[in-house]
Design a protein around this motif. Structure first.
Motif, PDB file in Angstrom:
ATOM      1  N   LEU A 203     -47.782 -48.052  12.331  1.00  0.00           N
ATOM      2  CA  LEU A 203     -47.034 -49.235  12.760  1.00  0.00           C
ATOM      3  C   LEU A 203     -45.599 -49.218  12.235  1.00  0.00           C
ATOM      4  O   LEU A 203     -44.751 -49.996  12.683  1.00  0.00           O
ATOM      5  CB  LEU A 203     -47.734 -50.520  12.294  1.00  0.00           C
ATOM      6  CG  LEU A 203     -49.064 -50.853  12.995  1.00  0.00           C
ATOM      7  CD1 LEU A 203     -49.707 -52.068  12.350  1.00  0.00           C
ATOM      8  CD2 LEU A 203     -48.843 -51.099  14.491  1.00  0.00           C
ATOM      9  N   GLY A 204     -45.335 -48.335  11.281  1.00  0.00           N
ATOM     10  CA  GLY A 204     -43.970 -48.176  10.786  1.00  0.00           C
ATOM     11  C   GLY A 204     -43.058 -47.511  11.801  1.00  0.00           C
ATOM     12  O   GLY A 204     -41.832 -47.573  11.681  1.00  0.00           O
ATOM     13  N   LYS A 205     -43.651 -46.878  12.807  1.00  0.00           N
ATOM     14  CA  LYS A 205     -42.857 -46.293  13.888  1.00  0.00           C
ATOM     15  C   LYS A 205     -42.527 -47.408  14.880  1.00  0.00           C
ATOM     16  O   LYS A 205     -43.427 -48.059  15.420  1.00  0.00           O
ATOM     17  CB  LYS A 205     -43.636 -45.168  14.573  1.00  0.00           C
ATOM     18  CG  LYS A 205     -43.902 -43.996  13.626  1.00  0.00           C
ATOM     19  CD  LYS A 205     -44.580 -42.847  14.349  1.00  0.00           C
ATOM     20  CE  LYS A 205     -44.843 -41.690  13.378  1.00  0.00           C
ATOM     21  NZ  LYS A 205     -43.589 -41.103  12.863  1.00  0.00           N
ATOM     22  N   THR A 206     -41.243 -47.620  15.121  1.00  0.00           N
ATOM     23  CA  THR A 206     -40.782 -48.762  15.908  1.00  0.00           C
ATOM     24  C   THR A 206     -41.473 -48.851  17.267  1.00  0.00           C
ATOM     25  O   THR A 206     -41.903 -49.928  17.686  1.00  0.00           O
ATOM     26  CB  THR A 206     -39.259 -48.677  16.114  1.00  0.00           C
ATOM     27  OG1 THR A 206     -38.615 -48.626  14.849  1.00  0.00           O
ATOM     28  CG2 THR A 206     -38.754 -49.887  16.891  1.00  0.00           C
ATOM     29  N   LEU A 209     -45.052 -50.094  16.959  1.00  0.00           N
ATOM     30  CA  LEU A 209     -45.060 -51.521  16.603  1.00  0.00           C
ATOM     31  C   LEU A 209     -44.754 -52.386  17.823  1.00  0.00           C
ATOM     32  O   LEU A 209     -45.408 -53.409  18.055  1.00  0.00           O
ATOM     33  CB  LEU A 209     -44.046 -51.795  15.492  1.00  0.00           C
ATOM     34  CG  LEU A 209     -43.932 -53.255  15.033  1.00  0.00           C
ATOM     35  CD1 LEU A 209     -45.258 -53.749  14.476  1.00  0.00           C
ATOM     36  CD2 LEU A 209     -42.821 -53.412  14.007  1.00  0.00           C
ATOM     37  N   PHE A 212     -47.717 -52.442  20.048  1.00  0.00           N
ATOM     38  CA  PHE A 212     -48.771 -53.261  19.440  1.00  0.00           C
ATOM     39  C   PHE A 212     -48.527 -54.750  19.721  1.00  0.00           C
ATOM     40  O   PHE A 212     -49.438 -55.469  20.147  1.00  0.00           O
ATOM     41  CB  PHE A 212     -48.817 -53.007  17.935  1.00  0.00           C
ATOM     42  CG  PHE A 212     -49.689 -53.957  17.165  1.00  0.00           C
ATOM     43  CD1 PHE A 212     -51.069 -53.876  17.244  1.00  0.00           C
ATOM     44  CD2 PHE A 212     -49.128 -54.949  16.368  1.00  0.00           C
ATOM     45  CE1 PHE A 212     -51.873 -54.763  16.546  1.00  0.00           C
ATOM     46  CE2 PHE A 212     -49.926 -55.830  15.666  1.00  0.00           C
ATOM     47  CZ  PHE A 212     -51.302 -55.739  15.749  1.00  0.00           C
ATOM     48  N   VAL A 213     -47.301 -55.212  19.511  1.00  0.00           N
ATOM     49  CA  VAL A 213     -46.975 -56.619  19.774  1.00  0.00           C
ATOM     50  C   VAL A 213     -47.076 -56.907  21.275  1.00  0.00           C
ATOM     51  O   VAL A 213     -47.447 -58.014  21.682  1.00  0.00           O
ATOM     52  CB  VAL A 213     -45.571 -56.970  19.230  1.00  0.00           C
ATOM     53  CG1 VAL A 213     -45.212 -58.428  19.535  1.00  0.00           C
ATOM     54  CG2 VAL A 213     -45.504 -56.728  17.726  1.00  0.00           C
TER      55      VAL A 213
END
Length: 382
Positions: A203-206, A209, A212-213
């Motif tokens: 999730l640290g990869k933009t 993330l 995901f949102v």
């Protein structure tokens, strides 16, 4: 010969997608439970939350389990849990039992969505993944579309809307048997290279993330409209009963069904980013209609627009996420399905806002925020 083998493997997989659609009965079911027990909007919307909360808790652990036992066996486990969830309301019916049933339905559906979506990649070639996932969503939408119709028919003919549960339970058992006797070759996977922290670190990869949102927003819209559509009709159309208003949920899933069917062909021929823009614009027009319309026909049109627009958002985002890091597809599948927890967060928030404003306009405001995020995601989908 090869095509026949693929077809024999696809049939039980697609039937499992139908079972996956059983989770969408929570929208119409929560309306009947609210009526049966005299619940507030906030308390009634707790039921969808009890289903989708488990996506946040079990998605990543399921992806790690899938690395160890394989995708097909993980899907079989999900079918066992789902069958149990559908049997419980047949035995007894009270508030606590329904919370337990919906919780098990959510756990089973979490395990299924994490494992079933990537299982398709072991059946069809990678370049057809998006259209194959859309076909699965089409089959899922058939179950979603049928649930309110079956519940309304059972309520009118037999005075018992809960006949919905044994009907879907029987299909789940058949799905378990067919998939159990089907052999699907899975690629070897090194289970040692994954851990909880390594999964969440993705999730640290933009881009991951943002995807995901995006899943959070998509499922929030899906479960939200599923739940609030009958309430909007009953609020704005004088004298409308729940049995009649339940058609709004069926209409939503009908246009999701049509959207998935057309998307199967559109995504096989045209770029994802253009179709994504068209889908989000349809949802934006719908939100405007749900804010201002009080005419039954116009409200139906607005519900149809959001159904069509939201129908292909999941496979588009999911396939892009898997293609972003194909070497970590099991973990990314777990993270993306964790985003289905949006179905726990946003319907509950819609219920709170509706009770606060004493109007379903509060729920539509939450819906609008989610659509605005998908507009923001549009250029990123490239």
């Amino acid at each position: 010969m090869k095509n026949n083998k693929i077809l024999l493997q696809l049939v039980p997989v697609m039937l499992a997608f139908f079972v996956m659609g059983a989770v969408d009965m929570v929208g119409i079911a929560s309306n009947y439970v609210q009526k049966d027990f005299g619940l507030t909007d906030t308390l009634a919307n707790l039921f969808p939350s009890m289903v989708f909360l488990w996506f946040f808790i079990f998605s990543v652990p399921t992806s790690l389990l899938m690395n160890k036992i394989g995708r097909r066996k993980t899907v079989l486990l999900s079918l066992i849990v789902t069958a149990l969830a559908l049997i419980i309301p047949v035995v007894d019916y009270n508030f606590t039992i329904m919370l337990l049933s919906f919780s098990l339905l959510g756990i089973g559906n979490t395990i299924m969505q994490v494992s079933l979506n990537p299982l398709i990649s072991n059946v069809v070639s990678g370049d057809k993944l998006a259209s194959s996932l859309t076909l699965g969503q089409f089959v899922k939408a058939i179950a979603s579309f049928s649930a309110p119709i079956i519940a309304g028919w059972a309520a009118l003919q037999f005075g018992n809307w809960r006949l919905l549960f044994p009907i879907y339970g029987a299909v789940t058992i058949v799905s378990f048997i067919l998939l159990g006797i089907t052999k699907i070759k899975e690629s070897a996977y090194d289970s040692k290279k994954s851990s909880f922290m390594e999964c969440f670190r993705l999730l640290g990869k933009t881009q991951i993330l943002l995807f995901f949102v995006g899943i959070l927003a998509h499922v929030g819209i899906d479960v939200g409209v599923n739940t609030i559509a009958p309430k909007i009709l009953m609020e704005r159309i004088p004298g409308m009963t729940l049995a009649d208003a339940g058609f709004a949920t069926s209409l939503y899933f009908l246009f999701r069904l049509l959207g998935c069917f057309s998307g199967t062909f559109i995504l096989a021929r045209f770029s994802i980013n253009k179709f994504f823009i068209i889908s989000v614009v349809c949802m934006a027009l719908s939100v405007v209609g749900l804010f201002f319309f009080s005419n039954l026909t116009l409200l139906y049109i607005a519900i149809a627009f959001v159904g069509f627009g939201n129908s292909n958002i999941f496979p588009m985002i999911f396939s892009k996420a898997l293609q972003f890091m194909p070497e970590r597809d099991n973990e990314i599948s777990g993270l993306m399905i964790m985003g289905v927890a949006g179905g726990a967060i946003f319907p509950l928030l819609m219920g709170v806002c509706s009770d606060w404003l004493n109007s379903q306009v509060g729920a539509v405001i939450v819906l609008a925020v989610l659509v605005i995020y998908l507009f923001y995601l549009t250029p990123k989908i490239k």
